[in-house]
Enzyme design. Sequence first.
Site, mmCIF file in Angstrom:
data_model
loop_
_atom_site.group_PDB
_atom_site.id
_atom_site.type_symbol
_atom_site.label_atom_id
_atom_site.label_comp_id
_atom_site.label_asym_id
_atom_site.label_seq_id
_atom_site.Cartn_x
_atom_site.Cartn_y
_atom_site.Cartn_z
ATOM 1 N N CYS A 2 0.825 -1.203 0.000
ATOM 2 C CA CYS A 2 0.000 0.000 0.000
ATOM 3 C C CYS A 2 0.863 1.258 0.000
ATOM 4 C CB CYS A 2 -0.893 0.014 1.225
ATOM 5 S SG CYS A 2 -1.793 -1.512 1.503
ATOM 6 N N ARG A 27 3.708 0.014 -6.826
ATOM 7 C CA ARG A 27 3.738 -0.910 -5.691
ATOM 8 C C ARG A 27 2.618 -1.942 -5.757
ATOM 9 N NH1 ARG A 27 6.571 1.902 -1.207
ATOM 10 N NH2 ARG A 27 5.346 0.803 0.329
ATOM 11 N N TRP A 74 -3.762 -2.336 -1.056
ATOM 12 C CA TRP A 74 -3.684 -3.721 -1.515
ATOM 13 C C TRP A 74 -4.378 -4.556 -0.452
ATOM 14 C CZ3 TRP A 74 -1.301 -8.439 -0.084
ATOM 15 C CH2 TRP A 74 -1.188 -9.378 -1.118
ATOM 16 N N ASN A 99 -0.822 1.405 6.236
ATOM 17 C CA ASN A 99 -0.149 0.261 5.627
ATOM 18 C C ASN A 99 0.198 -0.719 6.735
ATOM 19 O OD1 ASN A 99 -0.195 1.758 3.303
ATOM 20 N ND2 ASN A 99 2.016 2.082 3.186
ATOM 21 N N GLY A 100 0.125 -2.017 6.443
ATOM 22 C CA GLY A 100 0.516 -3.015 7.424
ATOM 23 C C GLY A 100 -0.656 -3.873 7.860
ATOM 24 N N GLU A 478 12.966 -18.665 -12.051
ATOM 25 C CA GLU A 478 12.663 -17.245 -12.257
ATOM 26 C C GLU A 478 11.852 -17.044 -13.530
ATOM 27 O OE1 GLU A 478 12.679 -13.005 -11.978
ATOM 28 O OE2 GLU A 478 12.673 -14.670 -10.571
ATOM 29 N N LYS A 482 8.123 -15.331 -13.726
ATOM 30 C CA LYS A 482 7.780 -14.178 -14.542
ATOM 31 C C LYS A 482 6.553 -14.448 -15.397
ATOM 32 C CE LYS A 482 10.519 -11.276 -13.084
ATOM 33 N NZ LYS A 482 10.217 -11.916 -11.814
ATOM 34 N N GLU A 485 3.418 -14.514 -13.206
ATOM 35 C CA GLU A 485 3.126 -13.210 -12.600
ATOM 36 C C GLU A 485 2.339 -12.302 -13.537
ATOM 37 O OE1 GLU A 485 6.406 -11.582 -9.508
ATOM 38 O OE2 GLU A 485 7.182 -11.991 -11.506
ATOM 39 N N HIS A 501 10.769 -38.191 -12.490
ATOM 40 C CA HIS A 501 10.288 -38.498 -11.150
ATOM 41 C C HIS A 501 8.904 -37.904 -10.893
ATOM 42 C CE1 HIS A 501 14.047 -40.338 -9.995
ATOM 43 N NE2 HIS A 501 14.698 -39.304 -10.510
ATOM 44 N N LYS A 600 4.291 -4.535 -5.437
ATOM 45 C CA LYS A 600 5.722 -4.397 -5.701
ATOM 46 C C LYS A 600 6.546 -4.555 -4.431
ATOM 47 C CE LYS A 600 9.368 -3.415 -8.179
ATOM 48 N NZ LYS A 600 9.849 -4.403 -9.164
#
Length: 605
Positions: A2, A27, A74, A99-100, A478, A482, A485, A501, A600
């Site tokens: 946030c 963010r 968020w 925020n939090g 990675e 990506k 995301e 396996h 973010k």
Amino acid sequence: MCGIVGAVAHRNIVPVLIEGLRRLEYRGYDSCGMAVLTADGPHRVRSVARVAELDEQVSNARFEGVTGIAHTRWATHGAATINNAHPIVSSGSLAIVHNGIIENYEILREALRRQHYEFVSQTDTEVIAHLIHSLYEGDLFAAVRKAVRQLTGAYAVGVVHKDQPHTLVGARAGSPLVVGYGDGENFIASDALALAGSAEHVSYLEEGDVCEITLAGVRIVDFRGEKVVRNPRRMPAYSTGVELGPYRHYMQKEIFEQPSAIADTIPDAETFSPGLFGKTAGGVFRDIDSVLILACGTSYYAGLTAKYWLESVAKIRTDVEIASEYRYRESVPNPRMLVVAVSQSGETADTLAALKHAQSRGMEHTLAVCNVATSAMVRLTDFKFLTHAGTEIGVASTKAFTTQLVALFILAVTLGKMRGHVSDAQETEYLHQLRHLPAALNAVLALEPQIIAWSDQFAHKENALFLGRGLHYPIALEGALKLKEISYIHAEAYSAGELKHGPLALVTDAMPVVTVAPNDALLDKLKSNMQEVRARGGHIYVFADDDTHITSEDGIHVIRMPEHYGLLSPILHVVPLQLLAYHTACARGTDVDKPRNLAKSVTVE
């Protein structure tokens, strides 16, 4: 996560708040809002759309004021609805942005209900608003100080009250908050970037600080209630870093900024010296017997790559832990271990908590690899290596990741040299390879047209597998991250040897399999794994070094990398995976820079 912006001024601060929210959009958020003080109380407007829509509402309503707060949210407690959007108002007189996460909000909510406070949102933030209101006796600063003593969890807040029309109070614990100083006006924000162009100087609040912002100045007290000064510093220069320029999205811009970001991160030095990490690092580095890397998400994959470097180059045992898990399990502390915390923002809540946990267990040798010199992580550690990625707006990290890899490679060679495992000739060669990286990356970026052709095929898929071996397995991880995301395609990565396996059961002609194929010691093994896929009708998309002798044929699609780059090959091979994810997302029409449900800067657990 946030974003917070607040201001006290003589002028209409609504344009400042809107611009601050725009700068914080990177963010991630799912609602936004603003409140300015009037004689009748906080005048509020909120939206579950983008900041541009909020701006339109503000303009249509001729919204203005000299004291106000604004927020991008968020969702954590409660869905992304208008009622849950910030600012939250209590009793028509007090407004707050937060925020939090407040961990004891349920207990506080029940106590406040007994005081006849009515709750109209599902947020933990409304508890803080009513709590401060219940403690208010004409001094907002005092009420906030009393309230935060009752909170358990993480918070950064900005609070205004109609009875004090030129006062804004902020407080922080576990979530960042900065104070901005202008000409006859003062500000708060969760990120200094939000105040660029308005504040001339900023200072960073410490854990437990409470501040009072007025036209006359700023008052700050610490967690003990003692008045303190948090030294102001000149506002960092942000203006050029956030311009989109000729690119379609910030993510594309940041992918193409990687050659310059890496060049800026590589020190202008002729040797790998512990002094690159701090004046006293030499003595500590000689004493350590192992390394522990703490990180989350993309930074965790950078740590996994670094494990290969540290153990092969420096011959030092290295463990890599997901920060959000590390402090919740029984681990064996080692005071001779170097604890390396890796984070783009330096404010990642899980990584900060893991770092503090390690320190509390007697592991005092700490190093931050971070992109923000003023961050909490850098302030907490003995040593630091600053990456110079610049501002990264896209939620999906690109240049922050590759600059982290550069920093961790420099650490590996430095420790290897100090431990007698890197000769002078090897040091010279490693330095030469680092300095050639920007040119090598430019050659990789020239592959973009070929990758766009692949992305048109990927855009119609709903699942994908990524394969890598050894040093390149984390790069496959990675690449899969990506793709999921920003394109919302389900993607998983495996060490190629693990195919038989279990994951091989997923392979069909509808499942593209992306393979990272450098010309290293595991190439022949990787080729065998590729044949396992092809024999089951899978379609393979290979990023292959030029001398691997992997050629395109029915079911095997090959894009040739310009050159093999030895130990630094992962930095080259991740770039085409970034481009593949980016162009696939474009083809699917997703919100590339602000993917759904993601933020973010993850400043809550």
